[in-house]
Design a protein around this motif. Structure first.
Motif, PDB file in Angstrom:
ATOM      1  N   GLU A  10       0.814  -1.216   0.000  1.00 38.88           N
ATOM      2  CA  GLU A  10       0.000   0.000   0.000  1.00 38.88           C
ATOM      3  C   GLU A  10       0.849   1.268   0.000  1.00 38.88           C
ATOM      4  OE1 GLU A  10      -3.115   0.335   2.912  1.00 38.88           O
ATOM      5  OE2 GLU A  10      -3.394  -1.836   2.983  1.00 38.88           O
ATOM      6  N   ILE A  11       2.038   1.189   0.560  1.00 42.89           N
ATOM      7  CA  ILE A  11       2.864   2.392   0.747  1.00 42.89           C
ATOM      8  C   ILE A  11       4.264   2.265   0.156  1.00 42.89           C
ATOM      9  CG2 ILE A  11       1.648   3.146   2.827  1.00 42.89           C
ATOM     10  CD1 ILE A  11       3.864   1.799   4.486  1.00 42.89           C
ATOM     11  N   SER A  12       4.648   1.078  -0.280  1.00 47.58           N
ATOM     12  CA  SER A  12       6.045   0.829  -0.638  1.00 47.58           C
ATOM     13  C   SER A  12       6.532   1.638  -1.833  1.00 47.58           C
ATOM     14  CB  SER A  12       6.262  -0.663  -0.910  1.00 47.58           C
ATOM     15  OG  SER A  12       5.426  -1.100  -1.973  1.00 47.58           O
ATOM     16  N   ASP A  13       5.626   2.018  -2.748  1.00 47.83           N
ATOM     17  CA  ASP A  13       6.072   2.754  -3.928  1.00 47.83           C
ATOM     18  C   ASP A  13       6.501   4.189  -3.589  1.00 47.83           C
ATOM     19  OD1 ASP A  13       3.578   3.810  -3.396  1.00 47.83           O
ATOM     20  OD2 ASP A  13       2.784   3.539  -5.424  1.00 47.83           O
ATOM     21  N   ARG A  14       6.312   4.601  -2.327  1.00 50.78           N
ATOM     22  CA  ARG A  14       6.743   5.932  -1.897  1.00 50.78           C
ATOM     23  C   ARG A  14       8.215   5.951  -1.470  1.00 50.78           C
ATOM     24  NH1 ARG A  14       1.588   6.903   2.231  1.00 50.78           N
ATOM     25  NH2 ARG A  14      -0.012   6.116   0.782  1.00 50.78           N
ATOM     26  N   TYR A  15       8.842   4.758  -1.390  1.00 53.11           N
ATOM     27  CA  TYR A  15      10.180   4.662  -0.815  1.00 53.11           C
ATOM     28  C   TYR A  15      11.111   3.849  -1.713  1.00 53.11           C
ATOM     29  CZ  TYR A  15       7.516   6.281   3.160  1.00 53.11           C
ATOM     30  OH  TYR A  15       6.689   7.021   3.966  1.00 53.11           O
ATOM     31  N   LYS A  16      12.369   4.309  -1.784  1.00 56.41           N
ATOM     32  CA  LYS A  16      13.369   3.625  -2.597  1.00 56.41           C
ATOM     33  C   LYS A  16      14.135   2.567  -1.808  1.00 56.41           C
ATOM     34  CE  LYS A  16      14.106   7.646  -5.602  1.00 56.41           C
ATOM     35  NZ  LYS A  16      15.087   8.663  -6.073  1.00 56.41           N
ATOM     36  N   ALA A  17      14.115   2.677  -0.487  1.00 55.34           N
ATOM     37  CA  ALA A  17      14.855   1.728   0.348  1.00 55.34           C
ATOM     38  C   ALA A  17      14.131   1.512   1.666  1.00 55.34           C
ATOM     39  CB  ALA A  17      16.273   2.231   0.609  1.00 55.34           C
ATOM     40  N   LEU A  18      14.305   0.335   2.223  1.00 61.07           N
ATOM     41  CA  LEU A  18      13.741  -0.025   3.522  1.00 61.07           C
ATOM     42  C   LEU A  18      14.867  -0.374   4.479  1.00 61.07           C
ATOM     43  CD1 LEU A  18      10.911  -2.529   2.396  1.00 61.07           C
ATOM     44  CD2 LEU A  18      10.747  -0.033   2.634  1.00 61.07           C
ATOM     45  N   PHE A  19      14.769   0.116   5.737  1.00 57.87           N
ATOM     46  CA  PHE A  19      15.626  -0.325   6.827  1.00 57.87           C
ATOM     47  C   PHE A  19      14.758  -1.246   7.696  1.00 57.87           C
ATOM     48  CE2 PHE A  19      18.630   3.643   7.008  1.00 57.87           C
ATOM     49  CZ  PHE A  19      19.182   3.259   5.798  1.00 57.87           C
ATOM     50  N   VAL A  20      14.965  -2.549   7.576  1.00 55.72           N
ATOM     51  CA  VAL A  20      14.027  -3.518   8.142  1.00 55.72           C
ATOM     52  C   VAL A  20      14.619  -4.239   9.347  1.00 55.72           C
ATOM     53  CG1 VAL A  20      12.546  -5.503   7.624  1.00 55.72           C
ATOM     54  CG2 VAL A  20      13.080  -3.844   5.814  1.00 55.72           C
ATOM     55  N   ASP A  21      13.893  -4.216  10.440  1.00 53.96           N
ATOM     56  CA  ASP A  21      14.236  -4.986  11.626  1.00 53.96           C
ATOM     57  C   ASP A  21      14.071  -6.479  11.329  1.00 53.96           C
ATOM     58  OD1 ASP A  21      14.747  -5.519  14.393  1.00 53.96           O
ATOM     59  OD2 ASP A  21      12.595  -5.671  14.740  1.00 53.96           O
ATOM     60  N   LEU A  22      14.741  -7.313  12.093  1.00 49.77           N
ATOM     61  CA  LEU A  22      14.654  -8.756  11.863  1.00 49.77           C
ATOM     62  C   LEU A  22      13.758  -9.460  12.885  1.00 49.77           C
ATOM     63  CD1 LEU A  22      18.271  -9.792  10.766  1.00 49.77           C
ATOM     64  CD2 LEU A  22      16.136 -10.047   9.491  1.00 49.77           C
ATOM     65  N   TRP A  23      14.228  -9.479  14.137  1.00 49.44           N
ATOM     66  CA  TRP A  23      13.534 -10.256  15.171  1.00 49.44           C
ATOM     67  C   TRP A  23      12.168  -9.632  15.463  1.00 49.44           C
ATOM     68  CZ3 TRP A  23      17.351 -13.267  18.425  1.00 49.44           C
ATOM     69  CH2 TRP A  23      16.715 -14.293  19.126  1.00 49.44           C
ATOM     70  N   GLY A  24      11.096 -10.420  15.305  1.00 42.46           N
ATOM     71  CA  GLY A  24       9.744  -9.926  15.531  1.00 42.46           C
ATOM     72  C   GLY A  24       9.123  -9.294  14.307  1.00 42.46           C
ATOM     73  N   CYS A  25       9.906  -9.195  13.248  1.00 35.39           N
ATOM     74  CA  CYS A  25       9.435  -8.562  12.010  1.00 35.39           C
ATOM     75  C   CYS A  25       9.555  -9.532  10.839  1.00 35.39           C
ATOM     76  CB  CYS A  25      10.247  -7.298  11.751  1.00 35.39           C
ATOM     77  SG  CYS A  25       9.790  -6.401  10.270  1.00 35.39           S
ATOM     78  N   VAL A  26      10.763 -10.083  10.624  1.00 39.56           N
ATOM     79  CA  VAL A  26      11.012 -11.029   9.545  1.00 39.56           C
ATOM     80  C   VAL A  26      11.060 -12.465  10.064  1.00 39.56           C
ATOM     81  CG1 VAL A  26      12.632 -11.677   7.702  1.00 39.56           C
ATOM     82  CG2 VAL A  26      12.246  -9.261   8.231  1.00 39.56           C
ATOM     83  N   HIS A  27      11.495 -12.643  11.308  1.00 38.65           N
ATOM     84  CA  HIS A  27      11.493 -13.978  11.927  1.00 38.65           C
ATOM     85  C   HIS A  27      11.215 -13.850  13.414  1.00 38.65           C
ATOM     86  CE1 HIS A  27      15.348 -13.496  13.998  1.00 38.65           C
ATOM     87  NE2 HIS A  27      15.911 -13.070  12.863  1.00 38.65           N
ATOM     88  N   ASN A  28      10.958 -14.983  14.067  1.00 38.85           N
ATOM     89  CA  ASN A  28      10.624 -14.979  15.495  1.00 38.85           C
ATOM     90  C   ASN A  28      11.733 -15.562  16.364  1.00 38.85           C
ATOM     91  OD1 ASN A  28      10.470 -17.705  14.930  1.00 38.85           O
ATOM     92  ND2 ASN A  28       8.384 -17.989  15.705  1.00 38.85           N
ATOM     93  N   GLY A  29      12.960 -15.593  15.819  1.00 38.67           N
ATOM     94  CA  GLY A  29      14.071 -16.168  16.556  1.00 38.67           C
ATOM     95  C   GLY A  29      14.204 -17.655  16.340  1.00 38.67           C
ATOM     96  N   ILE A  30      13.254 -18.252  15.603  1.00 37.27           N
ATOM     97  CA  ILE A  30      13.285 -19.683  15.307  1.00 37.27           C
ATOM     98  C   ILE A  30      13.115 -19.922  13.814  1.00 37.27           C
ATOM     99  CG2 ILE A  30      12.161 -21.914  15.695  1.00 37.27           C
ATOM    100  CD1 ILE A  30      11.320 -20.894  18.447  1.00 37.27           C
ATOM    101  N   THR A  31      12.139 -19.236  13.224  1.00 38.47           N
ATOM    102  CA  THR A  31      11.869 -19.420  11.799  1.00 38.47           C
ATOM    103  C   THR A  31      11.304 -18.143  11.184  1.00 38.47           C
ATOM    104  OG1 THR A  31      10.804 -20.910  10.200  1.00 38.47           O
ATOM    105  CG2 THR A  31       9.490 -20.234  12.105  1.00 38.47           C
ATOM    106  N   ALA A  32      11.347 -18.080   9.868  1.00 42.98           N
ATOM    107  CA  ALA A  32      10.888 -16.882   9.154  1.00 42.98           C
ATOM    108  C   ALA A  32       9.375 -16.778   9.151  1.00 42.98           C
ATOM    109  CB  ALA A  32      11.400 -16.926   7.713  1.00 42.98           C
ATOM    110  N   TYR A  33       8.876 -15.534   9.016  1.00 39.85           N
ATOM    111  CA  TYR A  33       7.462 -15.294   8.770  1.00 39.85           C
ATOM    112  C   TYR A  33       7.270 -15.278   7.249  1.00 39.85           C
ATOM    113  CZ  TYR A  33       7.229 -13.583  13.627  1.00 39.85           C
ATOM    114  OH  TYR A  33       7.295 -13.454  14.995  1.00 39.85           O
ATOM    115  N   PRO A  34       6.572 -16.253   6.685  1.00 44.08           N
ATOM    116  CA  PRO A  34       6.447 -16.345   5.218  1.00 44.08           C
ATOM    117  C   PRO A  34       5.881 -15.090   4.570  1.00 44.08           C
ATOM    118  CG  PRO A  34       5.717 -18.381   6.234  1.00 44.08           C
ATOM    119  CD  PRO A  34       5.932 -17.410   7.351  1.00 44.08           C
TER     120      PRO A  34
END
Length: 291
Positions: A10-34
């Motif tokens: 919904e908003i990504s086309d407004r930005y050229k780059a993302l600074f993305v957190d990992l733990w709790g955002c991309v994975h839970n410390g065990i496996t990735a969030y698909p």
């Protein structure tokens, strides 16, 4: 007032780059969030650049290896900036002395002491007992389930000796699956409250954002802050960090603040607003989970 969104698209086309957190955002410390992985893959496929910005005390190579173990594919990101690399640079410049007392899990954190080739003249670091130390290097607690207060006697001695504590991970807690654990930030917070001096190099402090920008430049991208979006679930790391840098942010309410914001698929509007006011944060956008 934060804008609640249903997807990154919904908003990504407004930005050229993302600074993305990992733990709790991309994975839970065990496996990735698909869904999170898919959202980042789509963003990159459309020309965006993803910098993973993490408060891990590991060097970049160590985080890359860990992401593979968590099933986060390499096409979900472009590069990585870790608080560990930022803190290592300071350590090898002598920020807390040459003889250091190490706090953490050596089997996990040994990479922190690997030679740093980026510096022209790094000092030699020697791990010693607390009684012999000039300063403290803290990658985390010895026991992540123990109350940080168990370190009070050692910290009292260190404070009296004028030692500085280098904090390689400013996070207070993380959720490993369903289990909440203490991080190095909780120890540094205690040391500071006791009157000691703690040095921070991860989110929300400027050094890691400087490193993230350098990572972008290494890839050939000179992206102004107005074209960057910070994403994460940490109110006092990711969101305050973005606010301090003047960068827009996307708050993942279903991470550390899931209970307070009553987030299942989406956050409860009133609970979210109460939480934002209480924590004194101002995320540009909020989403339940990165998707």
């Amino acid at each position: 007032m934060t804008q609640i969104v249903s997807s990154l698209a919904e908003i990504s086309d407004r930005y050229k780059a993302l600074f993305v957190d990992l733990w709790g955002c991309v994975h839970n410390g065990i496996t990735a969030y698909p869904e999170a992985v898919a959202a980042l893959q789509t963003y990159r496929a459309n020309g965006g650049v993803v910098v993973l910005v993490t408060n891990s005390p590991k060097p970049r190579a160590g985080v890359t290896e860990q992401l593979g173990q968590f099933n986060v594919p390499s096409d979900a990101y472009d590069t990585i900036a870790t608080s560990g690399d930022s803190a290592r640079s300071a350590m090898f410049r002598g920020a807390v002395g040459q003889k250091v007392y190490f706090m953490g899990e050596w089997q996990r954190d040994a990479g922190f002491f690997e030679p740093l080739k980026l510096l022209d003249h790094p000092i030699h670091i020697e791990r010693v007992s607390l009684k012999e130390a000039e300063g403290i290097v803290c990658c985390g607690p010895f026991d992540p389930m123990a109350d940080p207060d168990v370190n009070r006697p050692d910290f009292l001695y260190a404070k009296q000796m004028g030692m500085k504590l280098l904090c390689a991970n400013p996070d207070i807690v993380v959720d490993r699956g369903e289990v909440r654990e203490w991080c190095a930030g909780a120890l540094a917070k205690l040391y500071t409250e006791m009157g000691g001096e703690s040095l921070y190099f991860g989110k929300p402090h400027p050094p890691i954002y400087d490193l993230a920008r350098r990572r972008l430049q290494e890839l050939g991208h000179d992206v102004p802050d107005g074209d960057i979006l910070v994403i994460g679930d940490g109110p006092h790391t990711d969101i305050l960090g973005g606010m301090g840098e003047g960068i827009d942010s996307l708050f993942i309410s279903g991470g550390l603040a899931a209970a307070e914001t009553k987030t299942s698929h989406h956050p409860h509007h009133e609970s979210l607003n109460d939480y934002i006011k209480r924590e004194k944060i101002n995320p540009t956008y909020t989403i339940g989970r990165l998707r």
